[in-house]
Design an enzyme around this catalytic site. Structure first.
Site, short mmCIF file in Angstrom:
data_model
loop_
_atom_site.label_atom_id
_atom_site.label_comp_id
_atom_site.label_asym_id
_atom_site.label_seq_id
_atom_site.Cartn_x
_atom_site.Cartn_y
_atom_site.Cartn_z
N GLU A 166 21.00 45.25 30.20
CA GLU A 166 20.25 45.47 31.45
C GLU A 166 18.78 45.81 31.23
OE1 GLU A 166 22.59 48.34 33.67
OE2 GLU A 166 24.40 47.14 33.47
N ASP A 276 34.28 41.86 38.25
CA ASP A 276 35.03 42.45 39.36
C ASP A 276 34.44 41.90 40.64
OD1 ASP A 276 32.68 44.01 39.43
OD2 ASP A 276 33.69 45.84 38.75
#
Ligand code: G2I
Length: 668
Positions: A166, A276
């Site tokens: 990230e 997810d």
């Protein structure tokens, strides 16, 4: 070659076989029904295409049996959800706490699961002592030391590391995120992290991992793409890009597959690392999985948690299992999208593993290919795995000069006859008596093993099954023939070594051409060392329990299948079968007689012509390729050696060829 005396030999005379007539090439390569193997768990089905299916795991939940049961049944890769993050692993400078991550690493190793390392350099879950460093020299050395220490601790155990996580900003700027690393070290820190990581563990794949980089047109995606492109152009070590894939209920952006394939085209693997999806719509999951399957360098998928209650966004019920551990609709959609089949169907068929068998045989699919230094009479004893879109076959080659090993690979059976034969005696395996290979991937060590006989039980290892020159020199499993074998072998030969592992132990079987099947045992963690306490696993009269024993796990059941080659009243080879609920258990007859054989000329039809009356040494086509040797419960296939029924003479010069049996009485 002195060892030749140990090789099984002149049984032709002994059994009164008819003397050789002219060698007739009765079989030609024929089309073989393409049986797709349908697994009933995510990991096993992903393995069909050489991929893994993983989950993020919390060390604190490994003791919860509902959790661990699903983990070990469904997943063949594990990512520690928090335990390898900086705040846990180096909470204060130079003091490392590997306990929780080690728990996950040992669980993964004991259950044959790959391990993804997550994550080395990330602005979040970063202890304040790092966040408050302002000197670039200090931060540079702190970062390098963290990467080096942690990667060295897990060296050899981690398949891929998220080296940097990230590092790019959200929104439309395409800029780097303003982290302490960026602010203090400047633009070069990502490159520095990857270079340090490569030196720390050269065998681990090094990944850049991020979220919101799935949409090809997003500025963040483009910025990461340019970085990877630049790294590849300048030789900065990077092997993979992780797409976290935390999606809203709409699922992946329509360009997701394009993004994956564009990154892959830069020469990196791509992986879905933290999947997810809010409310877990079945279609959204299936679309995500398909995007990966459609990109050959998309090597695996990890979901970010097991049950909904395990999720970091639990209130959105984004995972494949509900809070009680039940499979959700999304689970079935994912399994089906990968070509698998829900467990109930397999469980039924496993229960119905028939007590009798009928088969259809191909013609000759593979014949010896002699070259200037190998004059080969017989191609024998095949071992086969389907991995990464190819069948990989290892076999013995026999001639009057003795035995050695050969490797060939092909995409489907119709290509088998035209495959190149690579003689393994050209590499470190070397010349001399090497025969009866067995190949499998030993997942705990991320390594391929080739087990074979040399007079002892030997093996070589290789990290790349498709590289015939990559096999190591032979090593022996035993320091000498175990006493119990010496006491029982009589005038037989010690042959056909076979390894199979369950979740705790590995077992090494062998035969003595004298009616005994032997079994030694070691732990999964100790393998390949520690094979001791050799016992007689089964015994019968010499020809009723002769050699070429195979032991497999039957998928979707608690059953193991034992096959042993016997010599029939007609002098022809055939297979008998037994089952057991554990590898070290006692074996119950399944189809084990001449009139009700597992595979014998009398239960095989030969639409392409009866080219053999022997159904001899071979292997089942497996559902996976790892050390568990799992076979499907349905539509069994068996690659075997057969020969012209009229051939005779010296055993080593018999014209063995390879063919494939396909079960015709499968109930499913
Ligand atoms: O945020 C979702 C993921 C985004 N990509 C990187 C992943 O590493 C990240 O994982 C999550 C974990 O799933 C959470 O479990 O990272 C969070 C932290 O940024 C994790 O949350 C933390 C809580 O913030 C802590 O309060 C808690 O002690 O989990 C810890 C352990 O339960």
């Amino acid at each position: 070659m002195t060892l030749l005396t140990r090789i099984r030999r002149p049984r032709a005379a002994l059994l009164g076989l008819v003397a050789a007539t002219a060698l007739v090439a009765t079989g030609t390569a024929t089309a073989v029904p393409d049986v797709t193997i349908k697994a009933s768990t995510l990991g096993a089905q992903a393995a069909q295409s050489g991929r893994y299916f993983g989950a993020a795991v919390a060390a604190g939940k490994l003791g919860t049996s509902a959790y661990a049961t699903i983990l070990d049944r469904e997943f063949n890769s594990v990512t520690p959800e928090n335990e390898m993050k900086w705040d846990t692993i180096e909470p204060s400078r130079g003091s490392f706490n590997y306990g929780p991550a080690d728990q996950i690493a040992s669980h993964a190793s004991a259950h044959g699961q790959r391990l993804r390392g997550h994550t080395l350099v990330w602005h979040s879950q970063l202890p304040s002592w790092v966040g408050s460093i302002t000197s670039s020299a200090t931060l540079s050395s702190v970062m390098n030391n963290h990467i080096t220490q942690v990667m060295s601790h897990y060296k050899g155990r981690i398949y891929a590391w998220d080296v940097v996580n990230e590092a790019f900003a959200d929104g439309t700027s395409g800029a780097r995120r303003a982290t302490v690393f960026q602010n203090v070290l400047g633009n070069g820190y990502i490159e520095q992290a990857f270079r340090t990581a490569r030196s720390a563990d050269p065998a681990a794949k090094l990944c850049y991992n991020d979220y919101n980089i799935e949409d090809w047109s997003a500025a963040k995606t483009q910025a990461v793409y340019r970085m990877v492109q630049d790294f590849k152009a300048r030789g900065v070590p990077i092997d993979c890009v992780g797409f976290q894939a935390h999606f809203g209920s709409a699922g992946p952006p329509s360009s997701f597959q394009t993004t994956l394939s564009n990154f892959a085209a830069l020469g990196v693997d791509v992986q879905i690392t933290e999947l997810d999806i809010a409310t877990a719509p079945a279609t959204a999951y299936a679309n995500t999985v398909r995007a990966c399957l459609n990109v050959s360098r998309c090597t695996g998928i990890t979901v970010w948690g097991i049950r909904d209650i395990d999720s970091w966004r639990a209130s959105q019920t984004p995972l494949l299992f509900d809070g009680n551990g039940n499979k959700k609709a999304a689970y079935n959609a994912v399994l089906t999208a990968m070509g698998g089949t829900p467990a109930a169907a397999v469980a039924r068929s496993a229960a119905a593993l028939p007590g009798s068998y009928s088969w259809s045989s191909s013609g000759v699919l593979m014949s010896p290919k002699s070259d200037s230094t190998h004059s080969i009479a017989g191609l024998k004893d095949p071992s086969v795995v389907y991995y990464n879109g190819k069948y990989h076959v290892f076999a013995s080659v026999a001639s009057s000069a003795g035995y050695s090993l050969v490797y060939l690979s092909f995409t489907d059976w119709s290509q088998a006859s035209s495959a190149t034969h690579y003689y393994l005696d050209r590499g470190a395996i070397g010349t001399g008596y090497r025969a009866a290979p067995q190949v499998f991937y030993f997942a705990p060590q991320n390594t391929w093993y080739l087990v074979y006989q040399t007079g002892n039980a030997s093996f070589s290892t290789n990290t790349d099954i498709s590289n015939p020159n990559g096999w190591s020199a032979p090593r022996n499993f035993y320091s000498a023939m175990p006493d119990i074998i010496k006491q029982n072998i009589g005038s037989g030969y010690w042959v056909d070594m076979w390894v199979i592992c369950d979740s705790a132990n590995c077992y090494l079987f062998s035969s003595d051409d004298n009616g005994h099947l032997y079994r030694s045992q070691t732990t999964l963690a100790q393998f390949p060392n520690g094979f001791t306490n050799t016992v007689i696993a089964a015994q019968d009269s010499k020809y009723a329990l002769f050699e070429a024993a195979n032991v497999y796990k039957v998928q979707g059941s608690n059953q193991y299948l034992l096959l042993v080659e016997a010599i029939g009243s007609d002098g022809r080879r055939y297979f008998r079968s037994w089952t057991s609920s554990s590898i070290a258990g006692s074996w119950t007859q399944l189809a084990a007689s001449e009139s009700n054989p597992f595979a014998r000329a009398n239960n095989v039809t030969f639409p392409a012509g009866s080219w053999t009356k022997d159904i001899s040494h071979g292997e089942m086509i497996r559902a996976g390729y790892d050390q568990t040797l799992t076979i499907p419960a349905c539509k069994l296939q068996y690659l075997y050696q057969g020969k012209d029924p009229g051939a005779g003479g010296d055993y080593n010069t018999l014209p063995w060829r390879l063919g494939l049996l396909t079960q015709t009485n499968s109930a499913c």
